[in-house]
Design a protein around this motif. Structure first.
Motif, mmCIF file in Angstrom:
data_model
loop_
_atom_site.group_PDB
_atom_site.id
_atom_site.type_symbol
_atom_site.label_atom_id
_atom_site.label_comp_id
_atom_site.label_asym_id
_atom_site.label_seq_id
_atom_site.Cartn_x
_atom_site.Cartn_y
_atom_site.Cartn_z
ATOM 1 N N GLY A 53 10.440 -9.201 23.286
ATOM 2 C CA GLY A 53 9.226 -9.470 23.375
ATOM 3 C C GLY A 53 8.289 -9.938 22.665
ATOM 4 O O GLY A 53 8.661 -9.610 21.361
ATOM 5 N N ASP A 54 7.771 -10.733 23.042
ATOM 6 C CA ASP A 54 6.710 -11.105 21.617
ATOM 7 C C ASP A 54 6.477 -10.026 20.368
ATOM 8 O O ASP A 54 6.323 -10.830 18.984
ATOM 9 N N ASP A 55 6.235 -9.577 20.508
ATOM 10 C CA ASP A 55 5.346 -8.419 19.962
ATOM 11 C C ASP A 55 6.236 -7.447 19.081
ATOM 12 O O ASP A 55 5.604 -6.303 18.334
ATOM 13 N N TYR A 56 7.234 -7.796 20.157
ATOM 14 C CA TYR A 56 8.285 -6.501 19.321
ATOM 15 C C TYR A 56 8.362 -6.471 17.931
ATOM 16 O O TYR A 56 8.950 -7.173 16.873
ATOM 17 N N PRO A 57 7.594 -5.200 17.022
ATOM 18 C CA PRO A 57 8.320 -5.829 15.244
ATOM 19 C C PRO A 57 9.718 -6.072 14.954
ATOM 20 O O PRO A 57 10.373 -5.135 15.170
ATOM 21 N N ARG B 73 11.990 -15.683 21.614
ATOM 22 C CA ARG B 73 11.487 -14.063 21.956
ATOM 23 C C ARG B 73 11.341 -13.642 23.041
ATOM 24 O O ARG B 73 10.909 -12.928 23.432
ATOM 25 N N SER B 74 11.747 -13.967 24.158
ATOM 26 C CA SER B 74 12.031 -14.258 25.590
ATOM 27 C C SER B 74 13.282 -15.205 26.171
ATOM 28 O O SER B 74 13.935 -16.168 25.912
#
Length: 385
Positions: free
Chosen positions: A108-112, A130-131
């Motif tokens: 998940g690119d947007d996962y904090p 990130r993937s």
């Protein structure tokens, strides 16, 4: 479980071979998880990581013991800041001790991501993605590079051939096919004709149906100007085709003087492939093999190898083609004679190494028959410096 399934499919897509766990490694992995967790590669730890974050490191460390495992990828969801740090604390020491690449992926690119976690990851130098798809593309590139380096170490002295290509510039098909025949490659039975009477005699000798092709150095792409007529059934059709061929060529290339017309037997249908070579200014002589006919332009499904490539290396590259399934049994058709294709590539490589004046070779199509039937070159283009 979802990532496990994705990795199976994506590994096949990018050409990344998944290791089969040895009985010893599998048994040791089973001691790390509850009995209900199935141990395989890719390895899904289930919910074990929540109670035991150390498994992210210990499982990788066990996998690295297996000799034929060259790369490992650890992929998981981020979790809370505390869990992120627990996971990085488990994996980074393993990465630092390992003598093989260990790769980390958080989905998940947007996962904090926790700031301390990212600081620890960056400072450690562990490859971080990130993937899983991006990580596996990188793994495939590294594996491919490793294979190429290993292949260079295995190169045996290339056979030299005494065959030479006479002339310079673009060599007409009939002369190119003589070179191929001298090299030991199969070409259609046929001969050059200077007039229709000679063409009729040649066709009668080899038997109908036949194909006729206009021959001149200026006709590298004969079909584009109507210089090829196929499936001529008898003498009457041959005489009509002779007139038609000359009219079409003269209309497209006014004033062109032909060397003659090549009269050949019609080859049996088979899988169309291309075998080629060129002298690259940086890489030196290289050979190419792939899906031929019009498909080489439409799909660009081809593999490039050094001219020193061995038969086994060529066969391995053939299995990497997108259309590799067509080489085996497919929709009721027998497996193709891949040994004959490999033989053509190796012989062409030897020719490139033996005659440094050859700039380019294009055999398209090379018709490949069923296993044991061989392959036959229907067209040949040579370019000499």
């Amino acid at each position: 479980g979802a990532i496990r399934g994705l990795c199976f499919d994506f590994a096949e897509k990018v050409g990344l071979e998944l290791a089969q766990l040895s009985p010893e490694i599998k048994a040791e992995m089973e001691t790390l998880v509850p009995p209900y967790v199935h141990v395989d590669n890719p390895f899904d730890i289930g919910t074990t990581g929540f109670a035991n974050p150390a498994i992210y490191g210990t499982s990788v460390e066990v996998l690295l013991k297996q000799q034929d495992i060259g790369l490992t990828l650890l992929s998981y969801a981020g979790g809370s800041p505390k869990m992120q740090l627990a996971k990085s604390d488990a994996i980074i020491p393993v990465y630092k001790r390992a003598d093989k690449p260990v790769i980390l992926n958080i989905i998940g690119d947007d996962y904090p991501l926790d700031e301390q976690f990212m600081k620890d990851v960056r400072e450690s130098g562990i490859p971080f993605f990130r993937s899983p798809e991006r990580a596996m593309r990188a793994m495939a590139a590294v594996a491919s590079y490793a294979d190429a380096l290993a292949a260079l170490k295995q190169i045996a002295p290339s056979p030299t051939v005494s065959v030479r290509v006479e002339g310079s510039g673009v060599i007409p098909e009939y002369a190119g096919k003589k070179v191929l025949a001298d090299l030991g490659l199969r070409v259609p039975r046929g001969a050059m004709a200077g007039n229709v009477e000679e063409a009729a005699r040649i066709a009668s000798d080899i038997g109908y149906p036949v194909v006729i092709k206009a021959q001149a150095a200026a006709l590298a792409h004969k079909s584009d100007v109507g210089g090829v007529i196929i499936n001529i059934a008898d003498e009457q059709a041959l005489r009509a085709a002779w007139e038609k061929l000359h009219a079409q060529v003269m209309s497209a290339k006014p004033g062109l003087l032909l060397d003659g017309v090549l009269v050949e037997e019609m080859a049996k249908p088979g899988l169309e492939m291309v075998v080629g070579a060129r002298r690259d200014p940086q890489w030196g002589p290289v050979v190419l093999v792939g899906l031929g006919g019009v498909w080489i332009e439409a799909l660009a499904d081809a593999r490039l190898l050094p001219a020193t490539a061995s038969r086994s290396q060529v066969l391995a590259e053939l299995r990497k083609l997108k259309a590799a399934k067509l080489l085996g049994p497919f929709r009721g058709q027998a497996a193709r004679d891949v040994e004959a294709v490999a033989d053509a590539v190796v012989r062409l490589g030897a020719l490139m190494l033996s005659d440094p004046a050859i700039a380019e070779v294009d055999i398209n199509p090379l018709i490949v028959g069923a296993e044991g039937e061989g392959a036959i070159a229907l067209d040949a283009l040579f370019v000499k410096d």
